[in-house]
Structures are given as C-alpha cells and as structure tokens.
Motif scaffolding. Structure first.
Motif, PDB file in Angstrom:
ATOM      1  N   ASP A 185       4.011   5.419  -5.641  1.00 63.48           N
ATOM      2  CA  ASP A 185       3.928   5.397  -7.098  1.00 63.48           C
ATOM      3  C   ASP A 185       3.018   6.523  -7.589  1.00 63.48           C
ATOM      4  O   ASP A 185       3.360   7.238  -8.528  1.00 63.48           O
ATOM      5  CB  ASP A 185       3.407   4.045  -7.581  1.00 63.48           C
ATOM      6  CG  ASP A 185       3.131   4.029  -9.066  1.00 63.48           C
ATOM      7  OD1 ASP A 185       4.096   3.987  -9.853  1.00 63.48           O
ATOM      8  OD2 ASP A 185       1.946   4.079  -9.445  1.00 63.48           O
ATOM      9  N   ARG A 186       1.876   6.677  -6.957  1.00 64.01           N
ATOM     10  CA  ARG A 186       0.924   7.722  -7.354  1.00 64.01           C
ATOM     11  C   ARG A 186       1.578   9.105  -7.262  1.00 64.01           C
ATOM     12  O   ARG A 186       1.513   9.896  -8.200  1.00 64.01           O
ATOM     13  CB  ARG A 186      -0.322   7.653  -6.470  1.00 64.01           C
ATOM     14  CG  ARG A 186      -1.438   8.616  -6.887  1.00 64.01           C
ATOM     15  CD  ARG A 186      -2.530   8.706  -5.841  1.00 64.01           C
ATOM     16  NE  ARG A 186      -2.068   9.224  -4.573  1.00 64.01           N
ATOM     17  CZ  ARG A 186      -1.771  10.507  -4.330  1.00 64.01           C
ATOM     18  NH1 ARG A 186      -1.870  11.402  -5.271  1.00 64.01           N
ATOM     19  NH2 ARG A 186      -1.366  10.887  -3.132  1.00 64.01           N
ATOM     20  N   HIS A 206       5.030  -0.649 -10.670  1.00 63.68           N
ATOM     21  CA  HIS A 206       5.644   0.681 -10.705  1.00 63.68           C
ATOM     22  C   HIS A 206       6.701   0.771 -11.798  1.00 63.68           C
ATOM     23  O   HIS A 206       6.716   1.717 -12.582  1.00 63.68           O
ATOM     24  CB  HIS A 206       6.269   1.030  -9.354  1.00 63.68           C
ATOM     25  CG  HIS A 206       7.166   2.221  -9.429  1.00 63.68           C
ATOM     26  ND1 HIS A 206       6.679   3.505  -9.555  1.00 63.68           N
ATOM     27  CD2 HIS A 206       8.518   2.321  -9.439  1.00 63.68           C
ATOM     28  CE1 HIS A 206       7.698   4.349  -9.631  1.00 63.68           C
ATOM     29  NE2 HIS A 206       8.823   3.654  -9.555  1.00 63.68           N
ATOM     30  N   THR A 222       2.239   1.646  -3.486  1.00 60.17           N
ATOM     31  CA  THR A 222       1.186   2.116  -4.387  1.00 60.17           C
ATOM     32  C   THR A 222       0.981   3.620  -4.225  1.00 60.17           C
ATOM     33  O   THR A 222       0.866   4.344  -5.222  1.00 60.17           O
ATOM     34  CB  THR A 222      -0.122   1.350  -4.135  1.00 60.17           C
ATOM     35  OG1 THR A 222       0.111  -0.045  -4.395  1.00 60.17           O
ATOM     36  CG2 THR A 222      -1.256   1.851  -5.000  1.00 60.17           C
ATOM     37  N   GLU A 223       0.948   4.087  -3.004  1.00 62.35           N
ATOM     38  CA  GLU A 223       0.796   5.526  -2.750  1.00 62.35           C
ATOM     39  C   GLU A 223       2.010   6.298  -3.244  1.00 62.35           C
ATOM     40  O   GLU A 223       1.896   7.362  -3.841  1.00 62.35           O
ATOM     41  CB  GLU A 223       0.562   5.787  -1.261  1.00 62.35           C
ATOM     42  CG  GLU A 223       0.597   7.249  -0.858  1.00 62.35           C
ATOM     43  CD  GLU A 223      -0.395   8.146  -1.595  1.00 62.35           C
ATOM     44  OE1 GLU A 223      -0.144   9.372  -1.664  1.00 62.35           O
ATOM     45  OE2 GLU A 223      -1.412   7.644  -2.121  1.00 62.35           O
ATOM     46  N   ALA A 243       0.838  -1.211   0.000  1.00 63.10           N
ATOM     47  CA  ALA A 243       0.000   0.000   0.000  1.00 63.10           C
ATOM     48  C   ALA A 243       0.869   1.256   0.000  1.00 63.10           C
ATOM     49  O   ALA A 243       0.564   2.237  -0.684  1.00 63.10           O
ATOM     50  CB  ALA A 243      -0.939  -0.002   1.204  1.00 63.10           C
ATOM     51  N   ALA A 287       3.842  -4.862  -6.525  1.00 60.16           N
ATOM     52  CA  ALA A 287       3.837  -3.390  -6.481  1.00 60.16           C
ATOM     53  C   ALA A 287       5.076  -2.830  -7.172  1.00 60.16           C
ATOM     54  O   ALA A 287       4.994  -1.843  -7.909  1.00 60.16           O
ATOM     55  CB  ALA A 287       3.754  -2.902  -5.034  1.00 60.16           C
TER      56      ALA A 287
END
Length: 174
Positions: free
Chosen positions: A58-59, A112, A55-56, A52, A108
């Motif tokens: 990466d954003r 990415h 993922t954050e 998680a 993940a």
C-alpha cells in the motif's frame, strides 16, 4: 538488510507470485533465508505477515499514484505494471483467497481500498477543479478493471481504460 524488511520482501514476492494459500511457512523461511523461529518472532503468523506485506505494498502503491491528473493516474498504472508485473490486485486476490475471513488481511485490504478511493477522489478533484463523486467512482472502476484485465490483455487494457477515462473527464469539464 533488516530482517523484517528482508522477510516482507521475500513474502511479497511469494504471495504475489504463488498466492497466499499456496505459500507455506517453509517456503517463506527458505526464501528469506531465516529460521522458522525467526520468522515467527518477526511476523507472528502467516496472516500477520500477509497484512505486513499488504501494508508495505500500500505504501509503495500510494506513492506511485501520487499524481494530480486522471491521465497521470493511468500512466502511473502503466509504470506500476511494467515494474511489478500484471497479476491483478494483490489486495483483492488475498481477500478472495481468504474469503475476507482473516481479520488482519481483511483490515489491510479495507484500509487500502478506502485510502485508494480517497486518493482517486483527490486526483479527480485536482484534475477538474472540484469534487465529483460519480466521476471518481467511474475512474476507480476503470482503474480496477484495467488492473485485472492487464493480466491477459497487457497494456491494451490500460490504454483502453485511459482513453475511456479521458472521455469522461472531458465530458465533465464541458
């Protein structure tokens, strides 16, 4: 602040600063100011929490490098390191710490790096007016190398990579 956001923010700081393996669940609960029960309810497991976090990250990172030129890409890296610090790529550090054996983290990282490679290709195409897989790969390697070399060379690594990228782009244009 939403508990999940608070947890991911605290976890990212700890994982980025101390590493995945050195960051225990007790340390995570203390940093997030939550109980272990709440942590497990919202994260599931340490590896799911790391996924998680990635993922954050990466954003945020992909938003940072939403640019249209190779030069702007390296300027964005300079800004990222100024804001986030120079500790190398969290994705590659997480993969190295887990040996690529933790599925959530490996997925993940893979997602990415694939999206990152595509973004570099898009930036190169926008900059020179056409797709150039070889140049895209060279820019990717310069960017990744600068990210890691900045750990011990600070901005000089990014400046050198930026200059090399400029030479490559100009050579491609001529």
């Amino acid at each position: 602040m939403d508990i999940t956001i608070k947890l991911i923010t605290a976890a990212e700081q700890l994982f980025d600063g101390h590493g995945y393996m050195a960051t225990g669940m007790d340390r995570l609960t203390e940093a997030a100011g939550i109980s272990s029960r709440t942590l497990y309810k919202h994260a599931g497991s340490k590896s799911a929490l790391m996924a998680a976090v990635l993922t954050e990250r990466d954003r945020r990172f992909m938003r940072q490098i939403d640019v249209l030129s190779v030069d702007a890409l390296f300027a964005a890296l300079e800004d990222w390191i100024r804001i986030e610090g120079a500790r190398g790529c969290l994705f590659l550090r997480a993969r190295a710490e887990t040996g690529g054996e933790t599925p959530e983290i490996a997925e993940a990282v893979s997602a990415h790096k694939s999206a990152f490679r595509d973004r570099i290709s898009d930036i190169v195409a926008a900059d020179i007016g056409d797709a150039d897989p070889d140049l895209s790969e060279q820019i990717l390697v310069l960017f990744e190398g600068a990210t890691h070399a900045a750990v011990y060379r600070d901005g000089a690594a990014i400046e050198a990579a930026r200059a090399a990228a400029s030479v490559l782009v100009e050579k491609t244009r001529s």
